[in-house]
Design a protein around this motif. Structure first.
Motif, PDB file in Angstrom:
ATOM      1  N   VAL A 116       0.867  -1.183   0.000  1.00 20.86           N
ATOM      2  CA  VAL A 116       0.000   0.000   0.000  1.00 20.86           C
ATOM      3  C   VAL A 116       0.903   1.232   0.000  1.00 20.86           C
ATOM      4  O   VAL A 116       1.648   1.461   0.955  1.00 20.86           O
ATOM      5  CB  VAL A 116      -0.922   0.028   1.233  1.00 20.86           C
ATOM      6  N   ARG A 117       0.842   1.970  -1.084  1.00 24.46           N
ATOM      7  CA  ARG A 117       1.684   3.164  -1.172  1.00 24.46           C
ATOM      8  C   ARG A 117       0.889   4.401  -0.774  1.00 24.46           C
ATOM      9  O   ARG A 117      -0.338   4.422  -0.881  1.00 24.46           O
ATOM     10  CB  ARG A 117       2.239   3.315  -2.590  1.00 24.46           C
ATOM     11  N   GLY A 118       1.580   5.408  -0.265  1.00 26.12           N
ATOM     12  CA  GLY A 118       0.916   6.645   0.117  1.00 26.12           C
ATOM     13  C   GLY A 118       1.766   7.825  -0.308  1.00 26.12           C
ATOM     14  O   GLY A 118       2.690   7.681  -1.108  1.00 26.12           O
ATOM     15  N   ILE A 119       1.430   8.984   0.244  1.00 29.48           N
ATOM     16  CA  ILE A 119       2.258  10.176   0.038  1.00 29.48           C
ATOM     17  C   ILE A 119       2.634  10.659   1.424  1.00 29.48           C
ATOM     18  O   ILE A 119       1.787  11.150   2.179  1.00 29.48           O
ATOM     19  CB  ILE A 119       1.492  11.254  -0.768  1.00 29.48           C
ATOM     20  N   GLY A 120       3.881  10.424   1.805  1.00 29.01           N
ATOM     21  CA  GLY A 120       4.305  10.651   3.181  1.00 29.01           C
ATOM     22  C   GLY A 120       4.487  12.126   3.523  1.00 29.01           C
ATOM     23  O   GLY A 120       4.421  13.012   2.657  1.00 29.01           O
ATOM     24  N   GLY A 121       4.731  12.379   4.808  1.00 28.07           N
ATOM     25  CA  GLY A 121       4.943  13.757   5.245  1.00 28.07           C
ATOM     26  C   GLY A 121       5.004  13.850   6.758  1.00 28.07           C
ATOM     27  O   GLY A 121       5.252  12.858   7.453  1.00 28.07           O
ATOM     28  N   HIS A 122       4.731  15.058   7.280  1.00 25.01           N
ATOM     29  CA  HIS A 122       4.810  15.317   8.722  1.00 25.01           C
ATOM     30  C   HIS A 122       3.519  14.845   9.400  1.00 25.01           C
ATOM     31  O   HIS A 122       2.426  15.093   8.894  1.00 25.01           O
ATOM     32  CB  HIS A 122       5.018  16.818   8.951  1.00 25.01           C
ATOM     33  N   GLY A 123       3.677  14.220  10.562  1.00 22.90           N
ATOM     34  CA  GLY A 123       2.517  13.704  11.292  1.00 22.90           C
ATOM     35  C   GLY A 123       1.550  14.791  11.727  1.00 22.90           C
ATOM     36  O   GLY A 123       0.372  14.508  12.005  1.00 22.90           O
ATOM     37  N   ALA A 124       2.004  16.035  11.780  1.00 20.09           N
ATOM     38  CA  ALA A 124       1.132  17.140  12.188  1.00 20.09           C
ATOM     39  C   ALA A 124       0.381  17.764  11.020  1.00 20.09           C
ATOM     40  O   ALA A 124      -0.441  18.659  11.216  1.00 20.09           O
ATOM     41  CB  ALA A 124       1.970  18.217  12.889  1.00 20.09           C
ATOM     42  N   TYR A 125       0.679  17.288   9.803  1.00 24.13           N
ATOM     43  CA  TYR A 125       0.045  17.854   8.607  1.00 24.13           C
ATOM     44  C   TYR A 125      -0.571  16.740   7.752  1.00 24.13           C
ATOM     45  O   TYR A 125      -0.240  16.577   6.575  1.00 24.13           O
ATOM     46  CB  TYR A 125       1.079  18.640   7.781  1.00 24.13           C
ATOM     47  N   PRO A 126      -1.464  15.972   8.349  1.00 21.31           N
ATOM     48  CA  PRO A 126      -2.003  14.796   7.620  1.00 21.31           C
ATOM     49  C   PRO A 126      -2.740  15.187   6.342  1.00 21.31           C
ATOM     50  O   PRO A 126      -2.791  14.402   5.397  1.00 21.31           O
ATOM     51  CB  PRO A 126      -2.956  14.161   8.643  1.00 21.31           C
ATOM     52  N   HIS A 127      -3.314  16.399   6.333  1.00 19.36           N
ATOM     53  CA  HIS A 127      -4.112  16.820   5.177  1.00 19.36           C
ATOM     54  C   HIS A 127      -3.241  17.037   3.938  1.00 19.36           C
ATOM     55  O   HIS A 127      -3.749  17.115   2.831  1.00 19.36           O
ATOM     56  CB  HIS A 127      -4.861  18.115   5.522  1.00 19.36           C
ATOM     57  N   GLN A 128      -1.921  17.132   4.154  1.00 19.65           N
ATOM     58  CA  GLN A 128      -1.030  17.297   2.999  1.00 19.65           C
ATOM     59  C   GLN A 128      -0.427  15.953   2.554  1.00 19.65           C
ATOM     60  O   GLN A 128       0.500  15.916   1.758  1.00 19.65           O
ATOM     61  CB  GLN A 128       0.100  18.278   3.358  1.00 19.65           C
ATOM     62  N   THR A 129      -0.922  14.872   3.129  1.00 21.19           N
ATOM     63  CA  THR A 129      -0.376  13.540   2.804  1.00 21.19           C
ATOM     64  C   THR A 129      -1.513  12.604   2.397  1.00 21.19           C
ATOM     65  O   THR A 129      -2.693  12.947   2.540  1.00 21.19           O
ATOM     66  CB  THR A 129       0.321  12.904   4.032  1.00 21.19           C
ATOM     67  N   ILE A 130      -1.161  11.427   1.948  1.00 19.21           N
ATOM     68  CA  ILE A 130      -2.108  10.292   1.932  1.00 19.21           C
ATOM     69  C   ILE A 130      -1.446   9.214   2.771  1.00 19.21           C
ATOM     70  O   ILE A 130      -0.399   8.666   2.394  1.00 19.21           O
ATOM     71  CB  ILE A 130      -2.415   9.808   0.508  1.00 19.21           C
ATOM     72  N   ASP A 131      -2.018   8.958   3.946  1.00 16.59           N
ATOM     73  CA  ASP A 131      -1.367   8.146   4.984  1.00 16.59           C
ATOM     74  C   ASP A 131      -1.580   6.646   4.708  1.00 16.59           C
ATOM     75  O   ASP A 131      -2.701   6.147   4.841  1.00 16.59           O
ATOM     76  CB  ASP A 131      -1.971   8.543   6.338  1.00 16.59           C
ATOM     77  N   PRO A 132      -0.537   5.933   4.342  1.00 15.38           N
ATOM     78  CA  PRO A 132      -0.724   4.513   3.981  1.00 15.38           C
ATOM     79  C   PRO A 132      -1.104   3.639   5.169  1.00 15.38           C
ATOM     80  O   PRO A 132      -1.685   2.567   4.972  1.00 15.38           O
ATOM     81  CB  PRO A 132       0.639   4.109   3.404  1.00 15.38           C
ATOM     82  N   ILE A 133      -0.799   4.096   6.398  1.00 10.40           N
ATOM     83  CA  ILE A 133      -1.222   3.294   7.567  1.00 10.40           C
ATOM     84  C   ILE A 133      -2.743   3.384   7.716  1.00 10.40           C
ATOM     85  O   ILE A 133      -3.423   2.381   7.973  1.00 10.40           O
ATOM     86  CB  ILE A 133      -0.476   3.743   8.834  1.00 10.40           C
ATOM     87  N   TYR A 134      -3.281   4.571   7.499  1.00 10.32           N
ATOM     88  CA  TYR A 134      -4.738   4.743   7.549  1.00 10.32           C
ATOM     89  C   TYR A 134      -5.403   3.965   6.403  1.00 10.32           C
ATOM     90  O   TYR A 134      -6.378   3.229   6.617  1.00 10.32           O
ATOM     91  CB  TYR A 134      -5.074   6.236   7.464  1.00 10.32           C
ATOM     92  N   VAL A 135      -4.844   4.083   5.209  1.00  7.27           N
ATOM     93  CA  VAL A 135      -5.418   3.367   4.054  1.00  7.27           C
ATOM     94  C   VAL A 135      -5.374   1.855   4.304  1.00  7.27           C
ATOM     95  O   VAL A 135      -6.353   1.138   4.077  1.00  7.27           O
ATOM     96  CB  VAL A 135      -4.633   3.711   2.753  1.00  7.27           C
ATOM     97  N   SER A 136      -4.242   1.384   4.836  1.00  5.92           N
ATOM     98  CA  SER A 136      -4.092  -0.061   5.075  1.00  5.92           C
ATOM     99  C   SER A 136      -5.057  -0.546   6.142  1.00  5.92           C
ATOM    100  O   SER A 136      -5.578  -1.666   6.066  1.00  5.92           O
ATOM    101  CB  SER A 136      -2.657  -0.385   5.506  1.00  5.92           C
TER     102      SER A 136
END
Ligand SMILES: [Zn+2]
Ligand SMILES: [Zn+2]
Length: 462
Positions: free
Chosen positions: A245-265
Protein backbone atom coordinates in the motif's frame (compact mmCIF):
# COMPACT_ATOMS: atom_id res chain seq x y z
CA UNK A 1 0.87 -29.10 7.07
CA UNK A 2 0.41 -25.43 6.61
CA UNK A 3 -1.90 -24.20 9.34
CA UNK A 4 -3.28 -20.84 10.36
CA UNK A 5 -2.15 -21.19 13.90
CA UNK A 6 1.48 -20.54 14.67
CA UNK A 7 1.10 -19.57 18.31
CA UNK A 8 3.18 -21.34 20.92
CA UNK A 9 0.97 -22.16 23.88
CA UNK A 10 3.15 -22.79 26.97
CA UNK A 11 0.17 -24.84 27.85
CA UNK A 12 1.22 -28.13 29.35
CA UNK A 13 -0.39 -27.22 32.65
CA UNK A 14 -3.02 -24.71 31.60
CA UNK A 15 -6.75 -25.07 32.15
CA UNK A 16 -8.71 -25.63 29.00
CA UNK A 17 -11.76 -23.58 28.02
CA UNK A 18 -15.05 -25.48 27.95
CA UNK A 19 -15.00 -26.03 24.18
CA UNK A 20 -11.49 -27.48 24.34
CA UNK A 21 -12.49 -29.64 27.28
CA UNK A 22 -15.34 -31.11 25.21
CA UNK A 23 -12.85 -31.86 22.44
CA UNK A 24 -10.52 -33.41 25.00
CA UNK A 25 -13.38 -35.57 26.24
CA UNK A 26 -14.09 -36.84 22.74
CA UNK A 27 -10.39 -37.60 22.39
CA UNK A 28 -10.54 -39.53 25.64
CA UNK A 29 -13.38 -41.63 24.24
CA UNK A 30 -11.47 -42.15 20.98
CA UNK A 31 -8.31 -43.00 22.90
CA UNK A 32 -9.94 -45.55 25.17
CA UNK A 33 -11.70 -47.09 22.16
CA UNK A 34 -8.38 -47.32 20.39
CA UNK A 35 -6.70 -49.12 23.26
CA UNK A 36 -9.61 -51.52 23.77
CA UNK A 37 -9.97 -52.41 20.13
CA UNK A 38 -6.25 -52.97 19.78
CA UNK A 39 -6.35 -55.59 22.47
CA UNK A 40 -9.65 -57.00 21.19
CA UNK A 41 -8.40 -58.02 17.75
CA UNK A 42 -5.57 -57.60 15.35
CA UNK A 43 -5.39 -58.79 11.77
CA UNK A 44 -1.97 -59.32 10.26
CA UNK A 45 0.09 -59.81 13.38
CA UNK A 46 3.18 -60.81 11.43
CA UNK A 47 3.10 -57.41 9.68
CA UNK A 48 2.82 -55.68 13.06
CA UNK A 49 5.74 -57.64 14.47
CA UNK A 50 7.87 -57.15 11.33
CA UNK A 51 7.30 -53.40 11.55
CA UNK A 52 7.97 -53.41 15.26
CA UNK A 53 11.28 -55.23 14.97
CA UNK A 54 12.43 -53.03 12.05
CA UNK A 55 11.46 -50.01 14.15
CA UNK A 56 13.54 -51.26 17.08
CA UNK A 57 16.54 -52.21 14.96
CA UNK A 58 16.58 -49.21 12.62
CA UNK A 59 13.66 -46.79 12.32
CA UNK A 60 13.84 -45.39 15.85
CA UNK A 61 17.46 -44.31 15.28
CA UNK A 62 16.58 -43.01 11.83
CA UNK A 63 13.79 -40.86 13.30
CA UNK A 64 16.24 -39.35 15.78
CA UNK A 65 18.69 -38.60 12.98
CA UNK A 66 16.01 -36.84 10.90
CA UNK A 67 14.83 -34.96 13.98
CA UNK A 68 18.32 -33.70 14.78
CA UNK A 69 19.09 -32.70 11.20
CA UNK A 70 16.14 -30.52 10.15
CA UNK A 71 16.60 -28.35 7.07
CA UNK A 72 14.53 -25.60 5.49
CA UNK A 73 12.50 -25.96 2.29
CA UNK A 74 14.67 -26.40 -0.84
CA UNK A 75 17.73 -26.62 1.43
CA UNK A 76 17.19 -30.28 2.43
CA UNK A 77 20.56 -31.47 1.08
CA UNK A 78 21.67 -33.68 3.99
CA UNK A 79 18.12 -34.89 4.57
CA UNK A 80 17.60 -35.86 0.94
CA UNK A 81 21.02 -37.55 0.78
CA UNK A 82 20.20 -39.65 3.88
CA UNK A 83 16.73 -40.54 2.61
CA UNK A 84 18.16 -41.53 -0.78
CA UNK A 85 20.87 -43.63 0.92
CA UNK A 86 18.26 -45.38 3.06
CA UNK A 87 16.18 -46.32 0.01
CA UNK A 88 19.24 -47.42 -1.98
CA UNK A 89 20.25 -49.54 1.00
CA UNK A 90 16.98 -51.43 0.51
CA UNK A 91 17.88 -52.10 -3.13
CA UNK A 92 15.68 -49.36 -4.58
CA UNK A 93 16.71 -47.26 -7.60
CA UNK A 94 16.69 -43.57 -6.61
CA UNK A 95 16.82 -40.38 -8.69
CA UNK A 96 17.86 -37.26 -6.80
CA UNK A 97 17.47 -33.59 -7.69
CA UNK A 98 13.86 -33.83 -8.89
CA UNK A 99 12.36 -30.37 -8.25
CA UNK A 100 15.50 -29.02 -6.54
CA UNK A 101 16.11 -31.25 -3.50
CA UNK A 102 13.32 -33.77 -4.19
CA UNK A 103 13.94 -37.46 -4.85
CA UNK A 104 12.13 -40.41 -6.40
CA UNK A 105 12.60 -44.11 -5.64
CA UNK A 106 11.02 -46.67 -7.95
CA UNK A 107 10.08 -50.24 -6.96
CA UNK A 108 9.07 -52.22 -10.04
CA UNK A 109 7.38 -55.49 -9.21
CA UNK A 110 5.56 -56.91 -12.22
CA UNK A 111 2.37 -55.83 -13.97
CA UNK A 112 -0.14 -53.63 -12.20
CA UNK A 113 -0.89 -50.05 -11.30
CA UNK A 114 1.52 -47.27 -10.40
CA UNK A 115 1.07 -45.97 -6.84
CA UNK A 116 2.79 -42.83 -5.59
CA UNK A 117 3.73 -42.75 -1.89
CA UNK A 118 4.86 -39.36 -0.60
CA UNK A 119 6.73 -37.95 2.39
CA UNK A 120 7.65 -34.29 2.79
CA UNK A 121 11.10 -33.44 4.10
CA UNK A 122 11.41 -29.84 5.29
CA UNK A 123 11.64 -28.32 8.77
CA UNK A 124 10.76 -24.85 10.04
CA UNK A 125 12.75 -21.79 11.19
CA UNK A 126 11.98 -22.32 14.89
CA UNK A 127 14.30 -22.67 17.90
CA UNK A 128 13.29 -26.00 19.46
CA UNK A 129 12.18 -25.73 23.10
CA UNK A 130 10.63 -29.18 23.48
CA UNK A 131 12.88 -30.22 26.36
CA UNK A 132 13.65 -33.45 24.52
CA UNK A 133 17.11 -34.96 24.97
CA UNK A 134 17.35 -35.26 21.19
CA UNK A 135 16.13 -31.71 20.45
CA UNK A 136 17.47 -30.07 17.29
CA UNK A 137 20.31 -27.57 17.53
CA UNK A 138 20.58 -27.15 13.78
CA UNK A 139 20.90 -23.74 12.19
CA UNK A 140 20.88 -22.78 8.53
CA UNK A 141 21.38 -19.74 6.35
CA UNK A 142 17.99 -19.11 4.78
CA UNK A 143 17.33 -17.69 1.32
CA UNK A 144 17.42 -14.14 2.77
CA UNK A 145 20.95 -14.75 4.06
CA UNK A 146 19.88 -14.92 7.72
CA UNK A 147 21.27 -17.50 10.16
CA UNK A 148 18.16 -19.15 11.65
CA UNK A 149 17.43 -22.08 13.98
CA UNK A 150 15.70 -25.03 12.32
CA UNK A 151 13.33 -27.57 13.85
CA UNK A 152 11.10 -30.40 12.71
CA UNK A 153 8.07 -28.74 14.29
CA UNK A 154 5.50 -30.27 11.96
CA UNK A 155 6.51 -33.94 12.06
CA UNK A 156 8.02 -34.35 8.60
CA UNK A 157 10.77 -36.38 10.34
CA UNK A 158 8.05 -38.91 11.18
CA UNK A 159 6.83 -38.86 7.56
CA UNK A 160 10.28 -39.65 6.12
CA UNK A 161 10.87 -42.43 8.65
CA UNK A 162 7.47 -43.86 7.73
CA UNK A 163 8.39 -43.74 4.03
CA UNK A 164 11.55 -45.79 4.68
CA UNK A 165 9.60 -48.29 6.82
CA UNK A 166 6.95 -48.62 4.10
CA UNK A 167 9.64 -49.15 1.46
CA UNK A 168 11.23 -51.87 3.59
CA UNK A 169 7.89 -53.70 4.03
CA UNK A 170 7.14 -53.41 0.28
CA UNK A 171 10.58 -54.84 -0.59
CA UNK A 172 10.33 -57.64 1.96
CA UNK A 173 6.83 -58.66 0.85
CA UNK A 174 7.13 -58.48 -2.92
CA UNK A 175 5.13 -61.68 -3.30
CA UNK A 176 2.15 -59.96 -1.64
CA UNK A 177 1.63 -57.35 -4.36
CA UNK A 178 2.15 -56.57 -8.05
CA UNK A 179 2.74 -53.26 -9.81
CA UNK A 180 5.04 -50.27 -9.37
CA UNK A 181 5.55 -47.97 -6.40
CA UNK A 182 6.91 -44.43 -6.79
CA UNK A 183 8.41 -43.29 -3.47
CA UNK A 184 8.54 -39.49 -3.34
CA UNK A 185 10.70 -37.42 -0.97
CA UNK A 186 9.21 -33.97 -1.44
CA UNK A 187 10.94 -30.71 -0.52
CA UNK A 188 9.48 -27.45 0.73
CA UNK A 189 5.97 -28.36 1.86
CA UNK A 190 5.94 -25.57 4.43
CA UNK A 191 6.19 -22.95 1.69
CA UNK A 192 3.76 -24.99 -0.45
CA UNK A 193 6.15 -24.99 -3.36
CA UNK A 194 7.86 -28.39 -3.28
CA UNK A 195 5.20 -30.60 -4.88
CA UNK A 196 4.73 -27.99 -7.59
CA UNK A 197 8.50 -27.90 -8.20
CA UNK A 198 8.64 -31.70 -8.62
CA UNK A 199 5.73 -31.68 -11.09
CA UNK A 200 7.27 -28.79 -13.03
CA UNK A 201 10.49 -30.80 -13.18
CA UNK A 202 8.58 -33.50 -15.07
CA UNK A 203 7.80 -35.93 -12.24
CA UNK A 204 4.91 -37.52 -14.12
CA UNK A 205 6.57 -37.34 -17.57
CA UNK A 206 9.75 -38.99 -16.30
CA UNK A 207 8.34 -41.56 -13.86
CA UNK A 208 4.76 -42.04 -15.10
CA UNK A 209 1.33 -40.71 -14.15
CA UNK A 210 0.26 -42.59 -11.01
CA UNK A 211 -3.02 -44.46 -10.77
CA UNK A 212 -3.19 -43.50 -7.10
CA UNK A 213 -1.31 -41.24 -4.69
CA UNK A 214 -1.00 -41.79 -0.93
CA UNK A 215 0.23 -39.32 1.69
CA UNK A 216 0.01 -38.87 5.43
CA UNK A 217 0.42 -36.27 8.14
CA UNK A 218 1.17 -36.93 11.77
CA UNK A 219 -1.18 -35.06 14.10
CA UNK A 220 -0.51 -33.59 17.52
CA UNK A 221 -4.27 -33.54 18.06
CA UNK A 222 -4.69 -37.31 18.40
CA UNK A 223 -3.12 -40.10 20.44
CA UNK A 224 0.02 -41.72 19.12
CA UNK A 225 -0.73 -44.32 16.48
CA UNK A 226 -4.38 -43.46 15.84
CA UNK A 227 -5.07 -43.59 12.11
CA UNK A 228 -7.90 -41.46 10.69
CA UNK A 229 -9.05 -40.58 7.20
CA UNK A 230 -11.74 -38.46 5.57
CA UNK A 231 -13.69 -38.72 2.35
CA UNK A 232 -13.79 -35.67 0.10
CA UNK A 233 -12.11 -32.44 1.22
CA UNK A 234 -9.24 -33.02 3.64
CA UNK A 235 -7.58 -29.61 3.52
CA UNK A 236 -8.33 -26.22 2.03
CA UNK A 237 -6.62 -24.35 -0.74
CA UNK A 238 -4.02 -21.85 0.39
CA UNK A 239 -2.75 -18.68 -1.28
CA UNK A 240 -0.24 -16.21 0.10
CA UNK A 241 -0.91 -12.64 -1.01
CA UNK A 242 1.37 -9.59 -0.63
CA UNK A 243 -0.13 -6.10 -0.79
CA UNK A 244 2.08 -3.04 -1.00
CA UNK A 245 0.00 0.00 0.00
CA UNK A 246 1.68 3.16 -1.17
CA UNK A 247 0.92 6.64 0.12
CA UNK A 248 2.26 10.18 0.04
CA UNK A 249 4.31 10.65 3.18
CA UNK A 250 4.94 13.76 5.24
CA UNK A 251 4.81 15.32 8.72
CA UNK A 252 2.52 13.70 11.29
CA UNK A 253 1.13 17.14 12.19
CA UNK A 254 0.04 17.85 8.61
CA UNK A 255 -2.00 14.80 7.62
CA UNK A 256 -4.11 16.82 5.18
CA UNK A 257 -1.03 17.30 3.00
CA UNK A 258 -0.38 13.54 2.80
CA UNK A 259 -2.11 10.29 1.93
CA UNK A 260 -1.37 8.15 4.98
CA UNK A 261 -0.72 4.51 3.98
CA UNK A 262 -1.22 3.29 7.57
CA UNK A 263 -4.74 4.74 7.55
CA UNK A 264 -5.42 3.37 4.05
CA UNK A 265 -4.09 -0.06 5.08
CA UNK A 266 -6.23 -0.08 8.22
CA UNK A 267 -9.33 0.53 6.12
CA UNK A 268 -8.19 -2.21 3.76
CA UNK A 269 -7.76 -4.77 6.57
CA UNK A 270 -11.35 -4.15 7.69
CA UNK A 271 -12.69 -4.15 4.13
CA UNK A 272 -10.99 -7.48 3.43
CA UNK A 273 -12.99 -9.11 6.21
CA UNK A 274 -16.10 -7.72 4.51
CA UNK A 275 -15.33 -9.97 1.55
CA UNK A 276 -15.82 -13.01 3.80
CA UNK A 277 -18.77 -11.71 5.80
CA UNK A 278 -20.73 -9.78 3.12
CA UNK A 279 -19.71 -11.00 -0.33
CA UNK A 280 -19.09 -14.74 -0.16
CA UNK A 281 -22.00 -17.13 0.35
CA UNK A 282 -22.09 -17.75 4.13
CA UNK A 283 -22.51 -21.48 3.49
CA UNK A 284 -19.15 -21.49 1.70
CA UNK A 285 -16.04 -21.65 3.90
CA UNK A 286 -13.32 -19.07 3.26
CA UNK A 287 -10.69 -17.31 5.36
CA UNK A 288 -8.63 -14.16 4.86
CA UNK A 289 -6.00 -13.58 7.56
CA UNK A 290 -3.71 -10.56 7.50
CA UNK A 291 -0.71 -12.09 9.20
CA UNK A 292 1.73 -9.20 8.80
CA UNK A 293 1.23 -5.40 8.76
CA UNK A 294 4.52 -3.50 8.44
CA UNK A 295 4.96 0.22 7.98
CA UNK A 296 6.21 3.47 9.42
CA UNK A 297 9.34 4.39 11.36
CA UNK A 298 8.54 7.10 13.93
CA UNK A 299 5.72 8.76 15.87
CA UNK A 300 5.53 11.94 13.83
CA UNK A 301 6.31 10.69 10.35
CA UNK A 302 3.63 9.67 7.88
CA UNK A 303 5.34 7.00 5.83
CA UNK A 304 5.25 6.29 2.12
CA UNK A 305 4.50 2.59 2.29
CA UNK A 306 2.90 -0.26 4.22
CA UNK A 307 3.32 -3.95 3.41
CA UNK A 308 0.62 -6.50 4.21
CA UNK A 309 0.97 -10.29 4.06
CA UNK A 310 -2.19 -12.38 3.81
CA UNK A 311 -3.11 -16.02 3.76
CA UNK A 312 -6.30 -16.97 1.93
CA UNK A 313 -8.12 -20.29 2.36
CA UNK A 314 -11.07 -21.81 0.49
CA UNK A 315 -12.68 -25.19 -0.16
CA UNK A 316 -13.40 -24.84 -3.87
CA UNK A 317 -11.67 -23.34 -6.89
CA UNK A 318 -14.73 -21.18 -7.52
CA UNK A 319 -14.64 -19.59 -4.05
CA UNK A 320 -10.85 -19.35 -4.14
CA UNK A 321 -10.89 -17.43 -7.44
CA UNK A 322 -13.74 -15.21 -6.28
CA UNK A 323 -11.96 -14.26 -3.03
CA UNK A 324 -8.67 -13.56 -4.81
CA UNK A 325 -10.37 -11.39 -7.45
CA UNK A 326 -12.24 -9.45 -4.77
CA UNK A 327 -9.02 -8.88 -2.79
CA UNK A 328 -7.47 -7.29 -5.88
CA UNK A 329 -10.56 -5.12 -6.52
CA UNK A 330 -10.96 -4.12 -2.86
CA UNK A 331 -7.33 -3.00 -2.60
CA UNK A 332 -7.66 -0.81 -5.69
CA UNK A 333 -11.00 0.63 -4.58
CA UNK A 334 -9.80 1.48 -1.06
CA UNK A 335 -6.83 3.22 -2.69
CA UNK A 336 -9.14 5.25 -4.94
CA UNK A 337 -11.46 6.07 -2.02
CA UNK A 338 -8.49 7.72 -0.30
CA UNK A 339 -7.51 9.75 -3.33
CA UNK A 340 -4.53 7.77 -4.49
CA UNK A 341 -3.75 8.36 -8.18
CA UNK A 342 -3.83 5.31 -10.48
CA UNK A 343 -0.05 4.99 -10.50
CA UNK A 344 0.01 4.78 -6.69
CA UNK A 345 -2.82 2.28 -6.17
CA UNK A 346 -1.93 -0.74 -3.98
CA UNK A 347 0.19 -3.40 -5.69
CA UNK A 348 -1.18 -6.92 -5.14
CA UNK A 349 1.07 -9.95 -5.67
CA UNK A 350 -0.25 -13.53 -5.61
CA UNK A 351 0.54 -16.96 -7.08
CA UNK A 352 3.99 -17.37 -5.49
CA UNK A 353 2.82 -19.65 -2.65
CA UNK A 354 -0.35 -21.50 -3.42
CA UNK A 355 -1.93 -24.91 -3.40
CA UNK A 356 -5.31 -26.26 -4.49
CA UNK A 357 -7.74 -27.96 -2.12
CA UNK A 358 -6.59 -31.40 -0.99
CA UNK A 359 -9.43 -33.80 -1.83
CA UNK A 360 -9.53 -37.52 -1.07
CA UNK A 361 -11.03 -39.79 -3.70
CA UNK A 362 -13.97 -41.46 -2.01
CA UNK A 363 -13.69 -44.65 -4.11
CA UNK A 364 -9.99 -45.00 -3.26
CA UNK A 365 -10.69 -44.43 0.44
CA UNK A 366 -13.42 -47.09 0.23
CA UNK A 367 -10.90 -49.58 -1.20
CA UNK A 368 -8.46 -48.98 1.65
CA UNK A 369 -10.89 -48.72 4.58
CA UNK A 370 -11.83 -52.41 5.06
CA UNK A 371 -8.14 -53.39 5.24
CA UNK A 372 -7.46 -50.68 7.79
CA UNK A 373 -10.52 -51.67 9.83
CA UNK A 374 -9.28 -55.23 9.93
CA UNK A 375 -5.70 -54.25 10.63
CA UNK A 376 -6.40 -51.68 13.37
CA UNK A 377 -9.62 -53.05 14.83
CA UNK A 378 -11.51 -49.74 14.61
CA UNK A 379 -13.06 -47.58 11.90
CA UNK A 380 -10.61 -44.82 10.90
CA UNK A 381 -13.22 -42.93 8.87
CA UNK A 382 -13.89 -39.49 10.37
CA UNK A 383 -17.28 -38.00 9.65
CA UNK A 384 -17.03 -35.02 12.02
CA UNK A 385 -16.37 -31.50 10.78
CA UNK A 386 -12.81 -30.53 10.07
CA UNK A 387 -11.26 -28.42 12.84
CA UNK A 388 -10.13 -25.58 10.55
CA UNK A 389 -8.76 -24.65 7.15
CA UNK A 390 -5.21 -25.99 7.12
CA UNK A 391 -3.62 -26.71 3.74
CA UNK A 392 -1.32 -29.35 2.21
CA UNK A 393 0.49 -29.20 -1.10
CA UNK A 394 -0.02 -32.96 -1.52
CA UNK A 395 -2.99 -31.59 -3.50
CA UNK A 396 -0.61 -30.86 -6.39
CA UNK A 397 -0.08 -34.59 -6.93
CA UNK A 398 -3.81 -35.24 -7.19
CA UNK A 399 -5.72 -32.10 -8.15
CA UNK A 400 -3.71 -30.43 -10.90
CA UNK A 401 -3.28 -31.36 -14.59
CA UNK A 402 -3.64 -35.13 -14.04
CA UNK A 403 -6.49 -35.94 -11.71
CA UNK A 404 -4.95 -38.72 -9.64
CA UNK A 405 -7.19 -40.38 -7.02
CA UNK A 406 -5.65 -39.59 -3.66
CA UNK A 407 -5.76 -40.99 -0.13
CA UNK A 408 -4.35 -38.60 2.44
CA UNK A 409 -4.63 -39.76 6.05
CA UNK A 410 -3.62 -38.74 9.54
CA UNK A 411 -1.69 -40.58 12.23
CA UNK A 412 -1.92 -39.40 15.84
CA UNK A 413 1.43 -38.43 17.29
CA UNK A 414 0.91 -37.14 20.83
CA UNK A 415 2.74 -39.33 23.38
CA UNK A 416 0.50 -41.44 25.66
CA UNK A 417 1.49 -39.60 28.89
CA UNK A 418 0.62 -36.22 27.42
CA UNK A 419 -2.50 -37.58 25.74
CA UNK A 420 -3.85 -38.72 29.12
CA UNK A 421 -3.38 -35.16 30.41
CA UNK A 422 -5.11 -33.80 27.30
CA UNK A 423 -7.94 -36.32 27.57
CA UNK A 424 -8.56 -35.41 31.20
CA UNK A 425 -8.69 -31.71 30.32
CA UNK A 426 -5.58 -30.85 32.33
CA UNK A 427 -3.38 -29.85 29.41
CA UNK A 428 -3.32 -29.19 25.71
CA UNK A 429 -0.88 -30.77 23.29
CA UNK A 430 1.72 -28.40 21.81
CA UNK A 431 0.55 -27.48 18.33
CA UNK A 432 2.29 -27.99 15.03
CA UNK A 433 4.72 -25.14 14.28
CA UNK A 434 5.26 -24.58 18.02
CA UNK A 435 8.72 -24.59 19.65
CA UNK A 436 7.28 -27.08 22.18
CA UNK A 437 6.07 -29.52 19.50
CA UNK A 438 6.99 -33.12 20.21
CA UNK A 439 5.84 -36.19 18.38
CA UNK A 440 5.97 -39.73 19.75
CA UNK A 441 8.50 -41.54 17.51
CA UNK A 442 6.47 -44.74 18.04
CA UNK A 443 3.73 -43.26 15.84
CA UNK A 444 5.98 -44.30 12.93
CA UNK A 445 4.84 -47.91 13.45
CA UNK A 446 1.16 -47.15 12.79
CA UNK A 447 2.24 -44.88 9.94
CA UNK A 448 4.09 -47.74 8.23
CA UNK A 449 1.27 -50.17 8.91
CA UNK A 450 -1.33 -47.84 7.38
CA UNK A 451 0.85 -46.70 4.48
CA UNK A 452 1.93 -50.21 3.51
CA UNK A 453 -1.61 -51.63 3.85
CA UNK A 454 -3.08 -48.80 1.75
CA UNK A 455 -0.43 -49.20 -0.96
CA UNK A 456 -0.95 -52.95 -1.21
CA UNK A 457 -4.75 -52.60 -1.36
CA UNK A 458 -4.53 -50.07 -4.21
CA UNK A 459 -1.87 -52.10 -6.03
CA UNK A 460 -3.82 -55.35 -5.85
CA UNK A 461 -7.36 -53.95 -6.34
CA UNK A 462 -6.93 -51.00 -8.71
ZN1 LIG B 1 3.47 -30.54 7.86
ZN1 LIG C 1 3.60 -27.60 8.85
Amino acid sequence: MLSNNTSNPPALACKLPRKAARFALSLAVMFSGLVLSHSAQSADTSLKSDISSYYDSHLSDLFLWFHQHPELGFLEQETAARLAAELRGLGIEVTEGVGSTGLVGMIENGPGPLVLVRADMDGLPILEDSGLSYASRNRQINFSGEDVPVMHACGHDMHMTTLVGTAKMLMDNRDAWSGTVMLVGQPAEEIINGAKAMLEDGLYQRFGVPDYAIGLHVSSGAPSGMVTVREGIVQSSSDSVDIKVRGIGGHGAYPHQTIDPIYVSSQLVIALQGIISRQINPLTPAVITVGSFQGGSKHNIISNEVNLQLTVRADSEETRNEVLTRIRDTAANIGRLNGLPDDLLPVVRMGFESTPTNINDSAAVAKVLPAWQEQFGYDPLLTSQRPGMGAEDFAYFTQTEHKVPGVFFSVGGTPPDLMREVASGRASAPQHHSAFFRIDPNSVKAGVEAMYTAAVELLNNP
